[in-house]
Each structure stands twice: as structure tokens, then as C-alpha cells.
Design a protein around this motif. Structure first.
Motif, PDB file in Angstrom:
ATOM      1  N   LYS A   4      -1.851   1.720 -12.167  1.00  7.51           N
ATOM      2  CA  LYS A   4      -2.053   1.146 -10.844  1.00  7.51           C
ATOM      3  C   LYS A   4      -0.737   0.885 -10.100  1.00  7.51           C
ATOM      4  O   LYS A   4      -0.682   0.936  -8.875  1.00  7.51           O
ATOM      5  CB  LYS A   4      -2.809  -0.169 -11.014  1.00  7.51           C
ATOM      6  N   GLU A  39       2.079   3.381  -7.110  1.00  4.25           N
ATOM      7  CA  GLU A  39       1.343   3.616  -5.873  1.00  4.25           C
ATOM      8  C   GLU A  39       1.701   4.927  -5.204  1.00  4.25           C
ATOM      9  O   GLU A  39       0.836   5.656  -4.726  1.00  4.25           O
ATOM     10  CB  GLU A  39       1.574   2.460  -4.904  1.00  4.25           C
ATOM     11  N   HIS A  79      -5.973  -4.195  -0.221  1.00  3.30           N
ATOM     12  CA  HIS A  79      -5.016  -3.176  -0.639  1.00  3.30           C
ATOM     13  C   HIS A  79      -5.626  -2.224  -1.667  1.00  3.30           C
ATOM     14  O   HIS A  79      -6.527  -1.485  -1.334  1.00  3.30           O
ATOM     15  CB  HIS A  79      -3.752  -3.841  -1.157  1.00  3.30           C
ATOM     16  N   ASN A  80      -5.124  -2.226  -2.876  1.00  2.00           N
ATOM     17  CA  ASN A  80      -5.635  -1.363  -3.954  1.00  2.00           C
ATOM     18  C   ASN A  80      -5.872   0.086  -3.524  1.00  2.00           C
ATOM     19  O   ASN A  80      -6.999   0.571  -3.495  1.00  2.00           O
ATOM     20  CB  ASN A  80      -6.952  -1.945  -4.510  1.00  2.00           C
ATOM     21  N   GLN A  96      -5.408   2.736  -5.063  1.00  2.00           N
ATOM     22  CA  GLN A  96      -5.992   3.582  -6.110  1.00  2.00           C
ATOM     23  C   GLN A  96      -7.506   3.685  -5.944  1.00  2.00           C
ATOM     24  O   GLN A  96      -8.057   4.778  -5.790  1.00  2.00           O
ATOM     25  CB  GLN A  96      -5.647   3.006  -7.483  1.00  2.00           C
ATOM     26  N   GLU A 126     -11.431  -7.617 -10.296  1.00  2.00           N
ATOM     27  CA  GLU A 126     -10.014  -7.972 -10.265  1.00  2.00           C
ATOM     28  C   GLU A 126      -9.407  -8.030 -11.651  1.00  2.00           C
ATOM     29  O   GLU A 126      -8.237  -7.715 -11.835  1.00  2.00           O
ATOM     30  CB  GLU A 126      -9.828  -9.330  -9.578  1.00  2.00           C
TER      31      GLU A 126
END
Lengths: 517, 504
Positions: A31, A34, A117-118, A120, B384
Motif C-alpha cells: 500500500k 503509491e 485517499h487510498n 490502491q 481500515e
């Protein structure tokens, strides 16, 4: 194996599944990497695009009414579902649109992924979406079509629900439930159709043949066909969306992150209209004649209702969303005319709406990025603060209201015109009435769009933003937008680029309807 | 004198031929459950983990003769046709074994870490499994009843395994009382059928049910017998209005047992229904069809509507299981016009349902190890801190909801197919639409869990990663592979088509 043979055998499959392979690859990248994730995702989208371009380059445009690059393999034998893919003139423009939009959306999102965000997960969803959309446009087997048609649901649900605005949870489940309701009835219809047409193949061509044979023999009840068409109407009509099933759309569009809105507007809605032509009209022409007056009625109601809805909006994005209801109304009116002319207009309208409304949602996203609001009355003076952004908005609004010379015109105007002379089996008076109402809709469209432009771009910035430094168009935005803007202009000037491709297939279809009484 | 007697006995009594190969799965399993008890007896207290391994190996060992019988391919019939090995029994036996193996994987940590009697737990589990294997092969009322009790009585005890917990007691007692009541109703129906046909064999009953026994008008009696027997099994598969035990029992029982009840025990009920309806009662589809139509429509609708309101994930899965049972009952409503399609659809659905539901329970067990709660609200923000687990649960949930390309869609699809073929009938089409509308309702509560996991914040802010024990990881992996494979290949539908009965 020589190159061409490889392309014929594997081209479409690679194009469809490369994004999915990319999504799987993204899952194993840590992860924290980025940059690598973004590059890999864009790479997968571009690779799929490259294969797609190679396929489209080798497509024989002189016989675009025929299915090409056909692959037919066994898949789920027990239910007679096969892996049949192939493209013809109807699918080509929509595939091109999808291949274009996916990488552009990724570039646009490059440095500002929405909260939380994230990148992935976001990019994985986007790649799965790409596979679903491309698959729908190449599938020639109803079950395969259905699977791809449904595959887009999950990623879009999560995209809206996780990365969306404040009402995201409500909007996402509403989107999901509405669409699934349509699909559930649609699959019942598909199965009924399968048994009616002989019960040994889900291939669209075979099904159409089976229905035609039974109609020729006169042993297929019209009520059966009409009911089967009704199930499909629910599935596709909700996706388009047609009035009165449109209520999921403003919520989904408004709450979705920019990338989601763009894909939703540019491609996802087209799955519905494409399905109408590819599946419903193609396989059940006689039932289509029975349904056309009602589809036409709902289409013009959608045009007027969408326009009135726009006039009542206070939020820029919601206004654009409602304008989609109106624009898809024009597309559906073209389809309902059941003429070659109207169907061509409809397909052009799909592409044009994809480019223009996709662009408008990009712009809404950028405005939100800069002003942190889309409330129309708080905006103003965009041309002073960010002139380039303002003029691009102006350009897209002109395109959207159907200014001749830009792409929007060729979707809207011929669609209205086609209602003047619908297929012989349809009531001329009724469709001419539709025509008048639809024409009135274009006036309203000009009204709400120009009003939007005037309130957001003209004048001076409101006090709130008077002293705020507003950044003009960024590099990533330029990269994402220039191809779309160029295409809006080019297709506006040379509409034949698309008409030339779609016309042969749609002529065959139009002739079928012309032969029905 | 004695010599004469002996001679007469010898001449009239032929020892029934026993085909050892055909009975090998049952023998192996019986051996395994004896070994389980012995191992438990001779291992010192505290050395946990041995018994579940033995149980697991025993189950896999019983799989071997099932496979050799399948490879051999010959249909075998014993005891005058009361006990058979045919494609149907083999496919279902393989499913029961595999599902039970997953249940053992689910139980390993749960039983070892709680204060439970370990040896007895696996002993009872294997007993119930043995009953299921017998159920799949029985073609006779008595054999079927013995199989039913063999699988039910251990299940009553397992349901009340948390003996110091009030809900656990409620689970056991409620399940027991309802189960015994259902057995009584069923036995009454069976006695009527025996009275009319003079035989307990399905093939004989089928003749009598179709034509009567030539002694006056027996139609009302036959109808009563058929309805009572079917209602007995409707309890077992938790069809509305006979479902009231299910949610309380599911909630109170240990979660691995709940998974076992929701998957294996329910499947056993369907296996019995299929055999009865398709072999014994095939002549009375005028009774069976409408009864199943009403049961199916009621079960899926009521199950779904109540599931919408659940806040506890196990209860939600319980009611969703009720609704799923409704989907599985639906093809039986058209058994008169499409018996092959109905059989194939139910078997296919059972296979897919087992994979996806066991998977969902496995994730519930894993997450409960951290959150110590079964409230859906406690699943907030799972994405999460456990993204992989979230994706897996999402796969299981949306498979249950029937979203392609996950397994559940194909299950729904074969149900639609059975309902609409070979000719469109009003009853079939309307039930198909009811199934369609119910799939949409069901999506709401499945998606609600997904919403919690993906879109809501972590309720207590505790983001420590979830530790997944090896056995649970294996269970989840097996389930997810099968769930996806069933959705994109013709594995399940192929097995469903394959599972044919031995012609009587």
C-alpha cells in the motif's frame, strides 16, 4: 501464429481482461508504494487501450454491420451459456469511448484522490469497472452480457459509498437497489426469451433468429413478447435512467467522487441505451413496436422533467446530473422512433453525451476542488479568477445545449427530427407531438445551461472568494481534458466519423422495423 | 423337529447381500467417530488440538471411498432398494463431507479456547454427519427416519453446547422441542402412507400414491400423508411458518454449530425433500406443487423482511438463511412440469449456498475473536484494519445477494431457469418475479454489513490487526475459492445436472 490471427483470437479478450489483471496486480503491491500503484494502474488501462486500438485499427469498416473478431468458446455448458464476444459498428464507438475515458480519469485523479485517499483500492475498483464496461460492449451472449452488466455495480457502489460526498451511504445503496431491481426482472426476461426461442443457446444472434422464426410461423403470442420486452425495459430503463426510474441518478451523481461521476455519466448510463438497441430491439423487434410509443412518451417526459429539474437546482453538480436525464431522453426518443436515422442519432447522442457530460463533471470536480462548494449562488466570476477554466466551462456548456458545430448537436437535432418520420408501424401524429415537445426541451436546455454559465462564470467573484487565489487549469487537468475537448470539436465538425461506423448495422436494423406493419 | 425348523428358516431367509464398497463411506466414518472417542479418552487433559485433527482426517478418509465409488460409476442398490448409491447420493455425500470438514476447521479454535468438552463435541458432529450420509442414500421411509434422527439428536445437543449460557439453553431446548414435534407430525404422515401402500419403500409408495391401493377412494388420506411428511421436513429446512426455532437457536448455539445447522442440517432436509418429492410423491404434484409454491413465496418474503431489521449478524444470517431456503424451495413448485430441472437447481443451489454461507460464518468467527461481539455495528471500519478480511466478507455477502460473477448469481439463475422451463406457466413466472423482487430486498441487508465494513468509522477506535488462526484461514480460503469458482465456471451446474437418481 501470425499477428492478425492472434489479434482476431485474443484481441477482445485481452482488451477486456487486461484491466482486471491489472487490478489483481495492484492487490499485491504494498500500500505504501503509491507511485508504483498509480503507474501500474495507468499501465493496465493503457495496455488495454493499446490492444483496443489495435483491434479497432484492424476492424473492417466496410462491413461494419457484421460481427467481427468473434470468439466462441464453451463456458457454462449446463446452462447453455457460451463465451461469445465480437464487435460491430454499434459497439465500436462505445468501446472507443470507454478506452479513452478510463485512463483520462486516472490521470485526472493522479495527485488528488478524494478522501479517504487510498489510491490502491480506488484504482482497483476503477480497473474492475473498466473490465465490466468493456465486457458489456463486446459480449454477444446474453448471460455473458448480464454478468458484465452486473460486474460494474459493485465497484460503483463502493466508489460512491466510500469516496463520495456527505450523503454517500444513502446515494450508494439507492443506486445499487434501483439497478439490481431492474436486473432481477431483466434476467427473468432473458430466461423466458431463451425458452421461447428454442432453449438451446443464449447467443443474441440465435435468439433473434429463434424469435423471428417463431414469429414467421405465427406461433409466438404477442403478449409473451411484450412481457419479455417489459422485463428488459425495467433493466435497461433504470440504467439509462428513464423517467420515472431516474431518481437514483441525481443522488448518485452528486455524491460520487469526480472520477465516479465522470465514468457514470460517460459510460455507465450508456450500458442501458446500448442494451436497448443491442438486446431488446435486436431480438424482439415486434414487441419493440408495441413498446415504442410508451418509450417515446417517457423519453419526452424525461426531456421536459429533466430540464425543469435543472432549473430548480441550486447545486452545480446536481444540475448537471439532471441535465443527463434530459439528454438521455433525447437518446431514448431517437431509439423509440425505430428508424435508421433515429438510431444513428441515438448512438451519436450516447458518445456526445459521454464526452460532454463527462467533461462537465470533470469541471464541476475542479470547481469543487478550488472553491470547496458547488452552490451556484456562492460562485461567480470564474472568468475573472480562472479564465481558462471558465472558457472551457463555456465551451462545454455550448456543446451540451446542442450548438451546431459541436458534438452535442448531432445527437440532439437528428433525434428530434427522427420523430417526424417514425417507423411505419408507429403513429405519426403521436411522434410528431413528441417532436414538438422535445424541441421545446432544447429551449429549456439552453435556458438552464446558459443560466448556469451566467451565474458561475460571469460577473465578479462573490465577496467570500474575492481575495482567494484560484489556480487555473493544472497540467493533469489539461492532459485529461484536451482529448475530450478536441473530440467534442472534431465530432461536431465531422460527425460522419461516427455515423459512417454505426450506419451499416443500424440500417439493417432500421430496415427490419420498416418491414413491420 | 429342530432340524426341520432350521431348514425352513434357512430356506426362507437369505442374508441380504452387503456391498462393502457401497457402504465404505459410512463404515470409515463410524470408525473415525470411535477413534475420536478413544483418542479423547487416552490423551491427557489440556493436550488440545489432537481430537479435531483426528476428526478432520476421519472426514477426509471417508471422502476416499466416495471418490472411488464415483470413479467406479456403477449404481448400487441394497436391502431391496431401501439403500442405494447413485449419482445423487454421491454428489450430496461429497458435499456433506466437505462442509463438515469446514465446520471442523471452524470449530477447532472455538472449542479449544472455550470451556467445552472437546471429544464429545466432535463425536456428536461426526454422528450427525453419519446421519446425513445415510440420508443421501435412503430410499425408504424407515431408513430416512433413522437417518433424520441420527442427524438431529446430536444436533440438539450441539445447539445447547454452551451450557452455562441462558441463550445456549434456550437454543437447545427450543430446537429439541420443535424438532421432536416435527418428527411426530412426519411419523404420522409416514404411517398413513404405509397404511395405504403396505410398504415403506419409496418405489412402492410412488405406485400407491399415484394410483391408490384399489380399496376405495384413498386420495384424501394420501394427500394428508404427503402434506404431513413434507411439513415435517419443512421444519428441518426452516421454511416459514415453521421457521420460528431458527433465529433463537442460531443465536444461542456456538457459532460453528450454527454454521453446521444453517448449511449441513438444512441441506439434509432438502435432500430428504428431493427424494420424497421426486421419487415417492411424484404422482401427486397437484398437491406438492402448490404447497411448495406457497411455502417458497412465504419463506423468502418473510425471511427477508425480518432479516432487514436484524442488528446481530448471526441472527441476520439466520433469517437470510430462511430466505435462501425459500429460494431453494421455489424450483420444487414446478416439480410437475420440470422435475429434472427442479432437482438439478436445488442441488446446484445447495452446493453454492454451502460454500458461500460457510465462508460468511468463518469470517464472522474470525472477526468475533477480536470484537467479542456479534453486533453488526461492531463491524464498523473493518476495512481500515483488516482489508483482506473485508474483501473476503464482501465476496461472501454479495455472493449471497446474487451479484455476478460470484457463485450466488448462478444459484439464483438455475432457480429462475427451473421456474421458467420448459414452458412459461403463470405460476412459474409469478414465482420467478417474487424471487427477483426478493433478491433485491435481500441486497439491502447484505449491503448494510458491507456498508459498515467499508464506509463507517471504527466504533471503539481499536485498530489492532485481526489475528487469523490457521484452521480458520484454511476454511475461509476453501470457501472463497469455491464461491468464486462456482460463479465463473460450470462446476456447480455440472454437478447439479449429474446428481441423478437411480431409476426405480
Amino acid at each position: 501464429m501470425d499477428n492478425n490471427e492472434f489479434l482476431t483470437e485474443w484481441g477482445l479478450t485481452l482488451m477486456v481482461f487486461l484491466p482486471l489483471a491489472g487490478a489483481l496486480l495492484l492487490m499485491v503491491i504494498p500500500k505504501a508504494q503509491e507511485q508504483m500503484i498509480k503507474v501500474a494502474a495507468l499501465g493496465a488501462a493503457l495496455a488495454s487501450g493499446a490492444v483496443g486500438v489495435a483491434v479497432l485499427a484492424n476492424f473492417n469498416y466496410d462491413s461494419s454491420e457484421k460481427l467481427q473478431f468473434v470468439v466462441n468458446r464453451n463456458w457454462i455448458e449446463a446452462i447453455h451459456a457460451n463465451y461469445i464476444v465480437g464487435i460491430d459498428g454499434l459497439s465500436v464507438p462505445l468501446i472507443a469511448l470507454t478506452l479513452l475515458i478510463t485512463p483520462l480519469v486516472m490521470v485526472y485523479s493522479w495527485n488528488h484522490f478524494p478522501q479517504p485517499h487510498n489510491p490502491q483500492a480506488f484504482l482497483i475498483l476503477m480497473l474492475v469497472l473498466a473490465t465490466g464496461m468493456l465486457g458489456t460492449f463486446v459480449a454477444q451472449d446474453l448471460i455473458l452480457f448480464f454478468v458484465f452488466f452486473e460486474v460494474v455495480l459493485l465497484p460503483m457502489y463502493f466508489m460512491i459509498g466510500v469516496w463520495g460526498g456527505e450523503q454517500r451511504q444513502y446515494a450508494s445503496i439507492k443506486f445499487f437497489l434501483y439497478t439490481l431491481f431492474g436486473s432481477a426482472l431483466m434476467i427473468v426476461s432473458f430466461l423466458a426469451l431463451f425458452f421461447v426461442a428454442g432453449g438451446d443457446s443464449f447467443s443474441m444472434v440465435d435468439l433473434a433468429q429463434g424469435v423471428a422464426d417463431r414469429n414467421a410461423a405465427g406461433n409466438l403470442a404477442m403478449i409473451t413478447q411484450v412481457l419479455i420486452f417489459g422485463g428488459m425495459f425495467m433493466g435497461f430503463g433504470i440504467k439509462v435512467p428513464m423517467f420515472p426510474f431516474h431518481t437514483w441518478l441525481p443522488d448518485a451523481h452528486t455524491q460520487a467522487p469526480t472520477a465516479g461521476s465522470v465514468i457514470l455519466a460517460a459510460v455507465l448510463l450508456k450500458l442501458g441505451t446500448y442494451g436497448f438497441i443491442r438486446v431488446a430491439l435486436f431480438i424482439l423487434p415486434e414487441a419493440a413496436v408495441k413498446w415504442a410509443p410508451y418509450i417515446g412518451a417517457l423519453a419526452v417526459i424525461g426531456i421536459i422533467y429533466g430540464a425543469l429539474g435543472c432549473l430548480a437546482q441550486t447545486d452545480m453538480k446536481r444540475l448537471i446530473a439532471f441535465s443527463s436525464v434530459a439528454h438521455m431522453g433525447f437518446v431514448m426518443l431517437g431509439i423509440a422512433s425505430l428508424t435508421t436515422f433515429g438510431l444513428n442519432a441515438a448512438v451519436f447522442g450516447m458518445v456526445a453525451h459521454g464526452l460532454i457530460t463527462g467533461m462537465l463533471f470533470f469541471l464541476a470536480g475542479s470547481v469543487k476542488d478550488r472553491f470547496h462548494t458547488l452552490e451556484i449562488k456562492r460562485l461567480g466570476g470564474l472568468l475573472l479568477q480562472a479564465p481558462k477554466l471558465g472558457w472551457i466551462l463555456g465551451f462545454c456548456i455550448m456543446a451540451s445545449l446542442g450548438l451546431p458545430g459541436l458534438a452535442g448537436f448531432w445527437g440532439e437535432f437528428p433525434a428530434i427530427l427522427s420523430a417526424y418520420n417514425p417507423a411505419p408501424a408507429l403513429s405519426q401524429e403521436l411522434f410528431r407531438t413528441y417532436m414538438v415537445i422535445a424541441a421545446f426541451g432544447t429551449v429549456l436546455a439552453a435556458g438552464y445551461l446558459l443560466w448556469l454559465f451566467q451565474r458561475t462564470a460571469f460577473g465578479t467573484p462573490s465577496e467570500e472568494f474575492a481575495d482567494v487565489e484560484i489556480e487555473d487549469v493544472r497540467v493533469s487537468e489539461w492532459i485529461a481534458w484536451v482529448p475530450l475537448l478536441a473530440l467534442i470539436l472534431v465530432l461536431g465538425v465531422f460527425p460522419n466519423i461516427i455515423f459512417h461506423v454505426t450506419d451499416p448495422f443500424l440500417t439493417v436494423m432500421g430496415n427490419t422495423f420498416a418491414g413491420l406493419k | 423337529m429342530f432340524a426341520f425348523l432350521l431348514q425352513s428358516v434357512a430356506s426362507t431367509f437369505d442374508r441380504p447381500a452387503i456391498d462393502l464398497h457401497a457402504l465404505a463411506p459410512e463404515f470409515v466414518l463410524t470408525g473415525a467417530l470411535v477413534v475420536v472417542l478413544l483418542v479423547d479418552l487416552f490423551t491427557p487433559k489440556g493436550s488440545r488440538g489432537i481430537v479435531p485433527s483426528v476428526a478432520g482426517i476421519g472426514i477426509l478418509a471417508a471422502m476416499v471411498p466416495v471418490l472411488t465409488l464415483a470413479l467406479d460409476g456403477a449404481d448400487r442398490s441394497m436391502f431391496g432398494g431401501a439403500y442405494v448409491v447413485d449419482n445423487f447420493s454421491l454428489v450430496l455425500q461429497a458435499m456433506f463431507l466437505l462442509a463438515a470438514y469446514v465446520v471442523v476447521l471452524l470449530s477447532t479454535n472455538y472449542v479449544a479456547e472455550g470451556d467445552y468438552a472437546e471429544g464429545e463435541y466432535y463425536f456428536l458432529l461426526l454422528c450427525a454427519l453419519l446421519g446425513m450420509l445415510v440420508m443421501a442414500s435412503s430410499r425408504d421411509l424407515i431408513t430416512m427416519f433413522v437417518a433424520l434422527e441420527l442427524l438431529s439428536i446430536p444436533a440438539y445437543m450441539l445447539a445447547g453446547w454452551r451450557k452455562r449460557d441462558r441463550r445456549g439453553n434456550e437454543a437447545g431446548v427450543k430446537y429439541y422441542l420443535m424438532g421432536v414435534f416435527a418428527s411426530a407430525v412426519m411419523l404420522y404422515g409416514m404411517s398413513l402412507l404405509y397404511g395405504i401402500s403396505g410398504s415403506t419403500l419409496f418405489s412402492d409408495i410412488a405406485l400407491a400414491v399415484a394410483r391408490g391401493n384399489g380399496l376405495g377412494d384413498t386420495t384424501p388420506l394420501i394427500t394428508l400423508g404427503v402434506v404431513f411428511v413434507l411439513i415435517g421436513f419443512a421444519f428441518k429446512v426452516s421454511a416459514v411458518p415453521f421457521h420460528t426455532w431458527a433465529p433463537d437457536t442460531y443465536e444461542g448455539a456456538p457459532t460453528p454449530v450454527t454454521a453446521f445447522l444453517a448449511v449441513s442440517s438444512k441441506a439434509a432436509g432438502f435432500v430428504a425433500l428431493l427424494q420424497l418429492i421426486l421419487i415417492a410423491f411424484i404422482g401427486r404434484d397437484d398437491v406438492v406443487g402448490p404447497l411448495m409454491w406457497v411455502l417458497a413465496a412465504l419463506t423468502m418474503t418473510v425471511g427477508n423482511l425480518i432479516a432487514l431489521r436484524q442488528t446481530n449478524i448471526v441472527r441476520m444470517l439466520a433469517y437470510s438463511g430462511v430466505a435462501q431456503a425459500g429460494f431453494m424451495l421455489a424450483p420444487l413448485a414446478v416439480v410437475g412440469s420440470n422435475s429434472d430441472g427442479a432437482r438439478s437447481a436445488v442441488v446446484t443451489y445447495l452446493l453454492i449456498y454451502a460454500a458461500m454461507n460457510l465462508g460468511a460464518f468463518a469470517v464472522v468467527l474470525i472477526v468475533a475473536r477480536k470484537t467479542r461481539s456479534a453486533e453488526i455495528a461492531s463491524w464498523g471500519g473493518l476495512f481500515e484494519y483488516a482489508p483482506g478480511l473485508t474483501v473476503l466478507m464482501t465476496v461472501f455477502l454479495f455472493s449471497l445477494a446474487g451479484i455476478p460473477p460470484l457463485g450466488g448469481w448462478l444459484a439464483k439463475f438455475v432457480v429462475f431457469r427451473a421456474l421458467l422451463s420448459p414452458d412459461l406457466t403463470a405460476g412459474g413466472v409469478i414465482l420467478a418475479v417474487v424471487v427477483g423482487v426478493n433478491s433485491v430486498i435481500a441486497l439491502y441487508y447484505y449491503a448494510n454489513v458491507a456498508r459498515q465494513m467499508w464506509m463507517n468509522p471504527v466504533p471503539d477506535g481499536d485498530r489492532t490487526p485481526v489475528r487469523i488462526p490457521f484452521s480458520l484461514a484454511a476454511a475461509v480460503t476453501l470457501s472463497v475459492v469455491l464461491t468464486v469458482a462456482f460463479g465463473v465456471s460450470d462446476l456447480a451446474t455440472h454437478l447439479g445436472d449429474l446428481a441423478t437418481f437411480l431409476p426405480a
